[in-house]
Design an enzyme around this catalytic site. Structure first.
Site, PDB file in Angstrom:
ATOM      1  N   GLY A 215       6.419  -8.524  10.689  1.00 22.74           N
ATOM      2  CA  GLY A 215       6.761  -7.698  11.829  1.00 22.74           C
ATOM      3  C   GLY A 215       5.993  -8.101  13.074  1.00 22.74           C
ATOM      4  O   GLY A 215       5.698  -9.274  13.307  1.00 22.74           O
ATOM      5  N   SER A 216       5.644  -7.124  13.862  1.00 22.42           N
ATOM      6  CA  SER A 216       5.058  -7.402  15.176  1.00 22.42           C
ATOM      7  C   SER A 216       3.651  -7.975  15.125  1.00 22.42           C
ATOM      8  O   SER A 216       3.161  -8.474  16.140  1.00 22.42           O
ATOM      9  CB  SER A 216       5.065  -6.128  16.018  1.00 22.42           C
ATOM     10  OG  SER A 216       6.394  -5.759  16.314  1.00 22.42           O
ATOM     11  N   THR A 217       2.988  -7.936  13.967  1.00 25.20           N
ATOM     12  CA  THR A 217       1.685  -8.602  13.892  1.00 25.20           C
ATOM     13  C   THR A 217       1.834 -10.109  14.090  1.00 25.20           C
ATOM     14  O   THR A 217       0.901 -10.776  14.552  1.00 25.20           O
ATOM     15  CB  THR A 217       0.993  -8.327  12.536  1.00 25.20           C
ATOM     16  OG1 THR A 217       1.836  -8.775  11.470  1.00 25.20           O
ATOM     17  CG2 THR A 217       0.700  -6.844  12.382  1.00 25.20           C
TER      18      THR A 217
END
Length: 486
Positions: A215-217
């Site tokens: 995801g956004s990590t």
């Protein structure tokens, strides 16, 4: 008569020599093959005749041995078995060994040539020294805080010392007690069947062996690629990316969960996790550039050992442009282990260099003499020091003024990135909540810890800040403990 006696004596000498040659052949040449023969019980009997050496955490044994009085005399026992199972693995008389019990089996079982000063004499005499000890890098307090923070939910925590690569905590949940597999008979086989039948897979090491969409990590990797390639020269300048962003070659519009992402800068996009800006940056960097950047952080490396094997984190090398955009925000086929994402955070914290992660500080004989001590090695140069410092600032802003506020620690410098990875058909599955981050004291140059947390079954909304709600508090507790333990 005398010639007959002489011939008989010569024949006896010849038979004696043949007997000696055959004994040497059996003892030295054929011995390894005979030891491996399943019908030969002697190796198993010898293996369990003496107590197995211990695995230590903070100088304290977290394993032991129990004298059963049976033919396979000593069974393995575990202290706080579910807490340390992702580190120790199991040593079973029925099902073999895993994790450190497997990679350090020679030391623990007393079969390693390094445990004696005269290995050739050991081979000739079949002498077996007592099992040695394995001293891990794990810190008990961090391990316990991470385990209790997950509260039985499916997920994992990996924490590293960015400076030297020591693994300070390695937790997966739910877990299991390896002691139930140690012996033989119906008790062990029944426990094995029950554990393997559970849908929550308690024996799966989620920190090392499970890959998730990050995801956004993963946007930290994309931001690094954009800065290193020159696609972004000023992280505070407007990006020119509209909201929503039309995925190239499609009619699909990529939205944002956060507000204010239209024409947002890279700094704002990291702070509030803007999908549109980061997806477009991945396209600008290009497939080759993104794959190279991901590789510098450790993606696509199937050879990583800590010393247990780590599953390969993936960034595809064959993507259409629209799929490249999605991969650049940690979706589509991009997948990573929690350890890999802890390494991403560690790279940023440690001026762009990743120290090779490791779990074993040293091994020793039963008397305490060091057999082998770990020597720090560099794993990869992920980014330049100047790029790392920019990323540090962006991650600090994400915690102080963005989606990662729940990871803030008073009196400490904390950088972080939240993420929620959607999955399943049409993204209807419960999202994975992520947080990666690092922390240090304001008066120290050296960071104390880098951490990655993933919670599989978080009751999270499908928005990037849900990682801040479910995963960030766990990361905060682990980082605070690491700072307090310095």
């Amino acid at each position: 008569m005398i010639p007959c006696i002489r011939r008989a004596a010569a024949l006896c000498l010849l038979l004696l020599a043949a007997l000696l040659v055959n004994a040497v052949r059996v003892q030295l040449v054929d011995a390894p093959e005979l030891d491996r023969n399943p019908a030969n019980r002697r190796p198993a009997l010898a293996r369990y005749a003496e107590p197995r050496g211990d695995i230590l955490v903070g100088g304290r044994p977290v394993t032991g041995s129990r004298d059963t009085g049976g033919r396979l005399r000593h069974e393995r026992t575990y202290t706080d078995g579910p807490l340390y199972a992702p580190v120790t693995g199991y040593a079973s008389q029925t099902y073999g060994t895993t994790l450190l019990e497997h990679t350090e089996d020679g030391i623990l079982a007393g079969t390693s040539a390094m445990l004696t000063a005269l290995p050739l004499w050991r081979d000739l005499s079949r002498f077996r020294p007592p099992g040695g000890t394995v001293h891990t890098t794990v810190r008990e307090q961090l391990q316990r805080i991470a385990y209790e923070g997950l509260r039985g939910k499916r997920g994992a925590v990996a924490a590293l010392d960015p400076s030297d690569g020591r693994i300070l905590a390695l937790v997966t949940s739910p877990s299991y007690d390896p002691s139930v597999l140690s012996g033989t008979g119906k008790a062990a086989s029944g426990a094995w069947a029950r554990l393997n039948a559970r849908t929550d897979q308690p024996m799966l090491n989620r920190a090392l062996r499970q890959t998730y969409p990050p995801g956004s990590t993963f946007k930290i990797v994309t931001a690094a690629a954009a800065l290193e390639s020159g696609a972004v020269e000023d992280p505070d300048a407007p990006s020119g990316v509209p909201e929503p962003y039309l995925l190239p070659g499609t009619r699909t519009r990529l939205p944002n969960e956060a507000a204010g992402c239209g024409d947002a800068s890279l700094a704002y996009a990291v702070r509030w996790s803007c999908n549109t800006v980061m997806a477009q940056l991945g396209v600008r960097v290009g497939l080759a550039g993104m794959r190279e950047a991901a590789g510098r952080f450790g993606f696509n490396d199937a050879s990583l050992r800590v010393p247990s094997a780590v599953a390969r984190s993936n960034f595809d090398d064959d993507l259409t442009v629209d799929r490249l955009a999605l991969s650049s925000i940690g979706q589509y086929d991009t997948r990573a282990t929690p350890l890999q994402m802890a390494m991403v955070a560690a790279a940023v914290a440690h001026e762009g260099e990743i120290a090779h992660p490791y779990l074993v500080e040293r091994t020793a004989t039963a008397d305490g003499d060091t057999v082998r001590r770990h020597v720090r090695t560099s794993y990869r140069r992920a980014v330049s020091p100047s790029t790392a410092r920019v990323l540090q600032r962006l991650m600090v802003e994400a915690v102080e003024r963005g989606s990662g506020k729940r990871a803030a620690i008073p009196g400490a410098v904390v950088g972080g990135k939240t993420g929620t990875a959607q999955h399943g058909m049409d993204n209807i599955g419960t999202p994975y909540a992520w947080f990666i981050g690092w922390a240090k004291r304001p008066d120290e140059v050296r960071p104390a810890v880098a951490v990655a947390v993933v919670v599989e079954d978080a009751a999270a909304k499908r928005q990037d800040i849900s990682g801040g709600g479910s995963a960030a508090p766990i990361a905060r507790a682990v980082m605070a403990a690491a700072l307090g333990d310095r």
